[in-house]
Enzyme design. Sequence first.
Site, PDB file in Angstrom:
ATOM      1  N   LEU A 668      -0.060 -96.032   0.946  1.00 62.40           N
ATOM      2  CA  LEU A 668       0.104 -96.713   2.232  1.00 62.40           C
ATOM      3  C   LEU A 668       1.113 -97.845   2.073  1.00 62.40           C
ATOM      4  O   LEU A 668       1.041 -98.622   1.115  1.00 62.40           O
ATOM      5  CB  LEU A 668      -1.231 -97.261   2.713  1.00 62.40           C
ATOM      6  CG  LEU A 668      -1.252 -97.872   4.113  1.00 62.40           C
ATOM      7  CD1 LEU A 668      -1.158 -96.787   5.166  1.00 62.40           C
ATOM      8  CD2 LEU A 668      -2.530 -98.685   4.320  1.00 62.40           C
ATOM      9  N   ARG A 672       8.042-102.528   3.218  1.00 63.19           N
ATOM     10  CA  ARG A 672       8.385-103.095   1.904  1.00 63.19           C
ATOM     11  C   ARG A 672       9.130-102.009   1.138  1.00 63.19           C
ATOM     12  O   ARG A 672       8.587-101.386   0.225  1.00 63.19           O
ATOM     13  CB  ARG A 672       7.148-103.554   1.159  1.00 63.19           C
ATOM     14  CG  ARG A 672       6.403-104.674   1.854  1.00 63.19           C
ATOM     15  CD  ARG A 672       5.487-105.425   0.916  1.00 63.19           C
ATOM     16  NE  ARG A 672       4.401-104.631   0.390  1.00 63.19           N
ATOM     17  CZ  ARG A 672       3.476-105.102  -0.443  1.00 63.19           C
ATOM     18  NH1 ARG A 672       3.528-106.364  -0.839  1.00 63.19           N
ATOM     19  NH2 ARG A 672       2.501-104.321  -0.878  1.00 63.19           N
ATOM     20  N   ASN A 697       3.148 -96.983   7.725  1.00 72.33           N
ATOM     21  CA  ASN A 697       2.227 -97.618   8.668  1.00 72.33           C
ATOM     22  C   ASN A 697       2.921 -98.550   9.638  1.00 72.33           C
ATOM     23  O   ASN A 697       2.256 -99.284  10.362  1.00 72.33           O
ATOM     24  CB  ASN A 697       1.150 -98.397   7.896  1.00 72.33           C
ATOM     25  CG  ASN A 697      -0.209 -98.280   8.537  1.00 72.33           C
ATOM     26  OD1 ASN A 697      -0.490 -97.313   9.227  1.00 72.33           O
ATOM     27  ND2 ASN A 697      -1.064 -99.261   8.322  1.00 72.33           N
ATOM     28  N   ASN A 723      -0.408 -98.932  13.661  1.00 69.00           N
ATOM     29  CA  ASN A 723      -0.601 -99.636  12.403  1.00 69.00           C
ATOM     30  C   ASN A 723      -2.090 -99.840  12.180  1.00 69.00           C
ATOM     31  O   ASN A 723      -2.726-100.681  12.821  1.00 69.00           O
ATOM     32  CB  ASN A 723       0.131-100.983  12.443  1.00 69.00           C
ATOM     33  CG  ASN A 723      -0.089-101.791  11.184  1.00 69.00           C
ATOM     34  OD1 ASN A 723      -0.451-101.243  10.138  1.00 69.00           O
ATOM     35  ND2 ASN A 723       0.130-103.092  11.267  1.00 69.00           N
ATOM     36  N   ARG A 728      -5.000 -94.703   5.860  1.00 68.66           N
ATOM     37  CA  ARG A 728      -5.031 -94.389   4.436  1.00 68.66           C
ATOM     38  C   ARG A 728      -5.962 -93.215   4.147  1.00 68.66           C
ATOM     39  O   ARG A 728      -5.727 -92.450   3.207  1.00 68.66           O
ATOM     40  CB  ARG A 728      -5.501 -95.622   3.657  1.00 68.66           C
ATOM     41  CG  ARG A 728      -5.611 -95.407   2.162  1.00 68.66           C
ATOM     42  CD  ARG A 728      -6.435 -96.526   1.522  1.00 68.66           C
ATOM     43  NE  ARG A 728      -5.801 -97.810   1.634  1.00 68.66           N
ATOM     44  CZ  ARG A 728      -4.929 -98.299   0.758  1.00 68.66           C
ATOM     45  NH1 ARG A 728      -4.570 -97.572  -0.290  1.00 68.66           N
ATOM     46  NH2 ARG A 728      -4.410 -99.503   0.928  1.00 68.66           N
ATOM     47  N   ASP A 744      -1.986 -98.461  -3.748  1.00 73.02           N
ATOM     48  CA  ASP A 744      -1.154 -99.376  -2.974  1.00 73.02           C
ATOM     49  C   ASP A 744       0.297 -99.286  -3.428  1.00 73.02           C
ATOM     50  O   ASP A 744       0.586 -98.881  -4.558  1.00 73.02           O
ATOM     51  CB  ASP A 744      -1.660-100.811  -3.126  1.00 73.02           C
ATOM     52  CG  ASP A 744      -2.983-101.032  -2.411  1.00 73.02           C
ATOM     53  OD1 ASP A 744      -3.308-100.225  -1.517  1.00 73.02           O
ATOM     54  OD2 ASP A 744      -3.689-102.005  -2.741  1.00 73.02           O
ATOM     55  N   ASP A 746       2.152-101.654  -4.189  1.00 70.17           N
ATOM     56  CA  ASP A 746       2.492-102.673  -5.182  1.00 70.17           C
ATOM     57  C   ASP A 746       1.585-102.591  -6.409  1.00 70.17           C
ATOM     58  O   ASP A 746       1.500-103.545  -7.186  1.00 70.17           O
ATOM     59  CB  ASP A 746       2.398-104.078  -4.572  1.00 70.17           C
ATOM     60  CG  ASP A 746       1.014-104.373  -3.997  1.00 70.17           C
ATOM     61  OD1 ASP A 746       0.184-103.444  -3.972  1.00 70.17           O
ATOM     62  OD2 ASP A 746       0.780-105.510  -3.572  1.00 70.17           O
ATOM     63  N   ASP A 833     -11.336-100.449   2.256  1.00 72.49           N
ATOM     64  CA  ASP A 833     -11.838-100.041   0.948  1.00 72.49           C
ATOM     65  C   ASP A 833     -13.346-100.268   0.837  1.00 72.49           C
ATOM     66  O   ASP A 833     -14.062 -99.457   0.236  1.00 72.49           O
ATOM     67  CB  ASP A 833     -11.100-100.798  -0.154  1.00 72.49           C
ATOM     68  CG  ASP A 833     -11.008-102.293   0.126  1.00 72.49           C
ATOM     69  OD1 ASP A 833     -11.509-102.739   1.188  1.00 72.49           O
ATOM     70  OD2 ASP A 833     -10.427-103.015  -0.698  1.00 72.49           O
ATOM     71  N   ARG A 876     -13.920-110.341   4.667  1.00 68.23           N
ATOM     72  CA  ARG A 876     -14.652-109.328   3.890  1.00 68.23           C
ATOM     73  C   ARG A 876     -16.147-109.654   3.837  1.00 68.23           C
ATOM     74  O   ARG A 876     -16.984-108.743   3.794  1.00 68.23           O
ATOM     75  CB  ARG A 876     -14.048-109.220   2.490  1.00 68.23           C
ATOM     76  CG  ARG A 876     -12.626-108.665   2.528  1.00 68.23           C
ATOM     77  CD  ARG A 876     -11.964-108.690   1.172  1.00 68.23           C
ATOM     78  NE  ARG A 876     -12.259-107.509   0.367  1.00 68.23           N
ATOM     79  CZ  ARG A 876     -11.649-106.348   0.479  1.00 68.23           C
ATOM     80  NH1 ARG A 876     -10.737-106.161   1.414  1.00 68.23           N
ATOM     81  NH2 ARG A 876     -11.944-105.341  -0.317  1.00 68.23           N
TER      82      ARG A 876
END
Length: 919
Positions: A668, A672, A697, A723, A728, A744, A746, A833, A876
Amino acid sequence: MTGYTMLRNGGVGNGGQTCMLRWSNRIRLTWLSFTLFIILVFFPLIAHYYLTTLDEADEAGKRIFGPRAGNELCEVKHVLDLCRIRESVSEELLQLEAKRQELNSEIAKLNLKIEACKKSIENAKQDLLQLKNVISQTEHSYKELMAQNQPKLSLPIRLLPEKDDAGLPPPKILRGCRLHNCFDYSRCPLTSGFPVYVYDSDQFAFGSYLDPLVKQAFQATARANVYVTENADIACLYVILVGEIQEPVVLRPAELEKQLYSLPHWRTDGHNHVIINLSRKSDTQNLLYNVSTGRAMVAQSTFYAAQYRPGFDLVVSPLVHAMSEPNFMEIPPQVPVKRKYLFTFQGEKIESLRSSLQEARSFEEEMEGDPPADYDDRIIATLKAVQDSKLDQVLVEFTCKNQPKPSLPTEWALCGEREDRLELLKLSTFALIITPGDPRLVISSGCATRLFEALEVGAVPVVLGEQVQLPYQDMLQWNEAALVVPKPRVTEVHFLLRSLSDSDLLAMRRQGRFLWETYFSTADSIFNTVLAMIRTRIQIPAAPIREEAAAEIPHRSGKAAGTDPNMADNGDLDLGPVETEPPYASPKYLRNFTLTVTDFYRSWNSAPGPFHLFPHTPFDPVLPSEAKFLGSGTGFRPIGGGAGGSGKEFQAALGGNVPREQFTVVMLTYEREEVLMNSLERLNGLPYLNKVVVVWNSPKLPSEDLLWPDIGVPIMVVRTEKNSLNNRFLPWNEIETEAILSIDDDAHLRHDEIMFGFRVWREARDRIVGFPGRYHAWDIPHQSWLYNSNYSCELSMVLTGAAFFHKYYAYLYSYVMPQAIRDMVDEYINCEDIAMNFLVSHITRKPPIKVTSRWTFRCPGCPQALSHDDSHFHERHKCINFFVKVYGYMPLLYTQFRVDSVLFKTRLPHDKTKCFKFI
């Protein structure tokens, strides 16, 4: 006196002479010292000046004392010999130094050649080993194919039934209808896909009498069902809705029977038809009583024994939530286990069994033998005695405070409004359900409504009366969610309820909540359950899941991908042979038509029944209650596995119980591009990679001049409608493998770490296997749950930013998990997640598996992600507490289990707590 006078007058005596001598001696020493000082200091200076002055003469030949050149010094014979020796030695030293430097240069070149030769030898050894493995795999494949001598079959061509089929011979007694003598299997071949035709009730006279909410809900769910077809000629099953009828309309049996027989596809006896009568009230009319339904199945909530045909008709739950979804925020939590009341019951019996038997009814005249015993008086006395004993707090009321709801004869009528009954059940550990006194009434809408309400709020149902037919009883294992006690054992009910442990109570309450959500809660779940019951009875496999169609974004590729030494350097590790063949998808349709398999992964404890309600994924064509995964029992020895081995023998083969398998990377990303390109390049050369699906996304498309790397496998860039982090976990149709590596853009993972995670997932295919671990904790001061990311030896979650999971969970997340959870993920742009961990733990009742000692995996220097925001952790915390309310309990489980391997690198930071390693 004379001497003194002489001294004063300057006279000289003996004493005067001594003093003069001393004085003269001192003067001499002083002058002597001064003279020596002048000679020693000034004379050398004068001499030096004189000599240097003489050396400044113009002619070089007149120099007497100045320094001379080296060749002039050699005029002396022995000095000349020494000069020759010095010059000779200097030349030899210079020559030796030059030779030494030349030899050092040659040695360095030779060392470089030796290192290059060593590397080439190692590469040649690895290439040779890979070639040997490929040859070995090819030989095994050839041997297996030769041994089987059976080609891989595809679905056969569909055979359409004849429009005017001859029909089946009529059974001797219509009440003796069963599938073998009242159902036409020829219209439903195994490969038909189970097409269902739904009649439009508005085209018939009784359609105008239907309850508008029931009709609207039924039509909406029929339109969205995957099995419904508009072509009646190819249909396997025909469905018609006949109830609930609006009040005060009364539809006569003869009139309804006439309209049923006039249906276009009734074919004289109604075979392969299902007549559905849904009830919203406890006093719903039994429309089909005294109606000849022929060979048609009947699905309703009220049955007399004279009309119910076991194994053919279906007992369905009442349609309480017609056009609305259940509000999970109003459903009480499943803990604490013990509530205020041990058990409760509210009801009023309108008519006794004795008065009921005095009425003349057609079905009673057909019954033989003495009238059944009426245990209701004994039940009332026993329950009142338990209440009066004060041993436990119970509440039993046999007279309604207000007017009781209408009910059938000998049935206990409901008291009060639905909201009042639910409030009492929220305080009850058990809910008593007393079946009608007449045993010939096998199920009634009132009993089904009591069962529905008890399951909804988490009160464990206790059914008094073993003759009752609970909804979907021949498929669901009701003993895991309710207690069914014969009425003669009413005196032992109190002892039985007190003997259940808290763990058993919680398991039954959780199972009841699952049954309610899956099979009772909405019109969609009821209709799907009816179709799943029939389809399972006639042994037709479920249809593949509705995969999400991937809208590909065109992109240019061709940029040669480099290799990050930190990602691809595996030291002495051999990750196995690189796949030389094209990407290999997981096999489909291998077990759809049989249940004779040896290996079962019975991990779906939440689904007790042997039939599956929802369609299957083609990658996991199994029942949710008996989750077995493809390839686990194929009947032949896996290639590269089963032969033992250690060290490089183990590393060189993938091993495990599935002979060949690959995985798909789902990544996802959001605007970037540079970070994304670097992450894709790091996947270059990764073994067993099938393809990469990049979920774009952002509404803004990638740059047109962006050149995507060529990593040896396809890269599919998928465009999303909005978005959302839920994208995912969409089951994209481009994902052709069971294994998904969610990562991810990154994330930094080495190839050996990814391969090790893949190996572990293949041994635990029903769980999330990943790298970064997290855990939840109970906040005692605030009485709520907290999300914690500190380093710990105990965990309950594995972040899906770097984790393997089965594609089947993507289907469950997107289509089965409550919509309220996905809505909160979109609201906070966070917690997807956590939601996936909740789902998998809820389904399997197992914690995730963490591999290696990795705790973080972010790339250095990458732009900050959403997790760096200060509000990230506060959101979270809220997510965890909201998810607990939706599920009714905390499904996450703690574990101290972590998987490492001695064959793979393990890097433990020195400043972190070292946990136990299970190898």
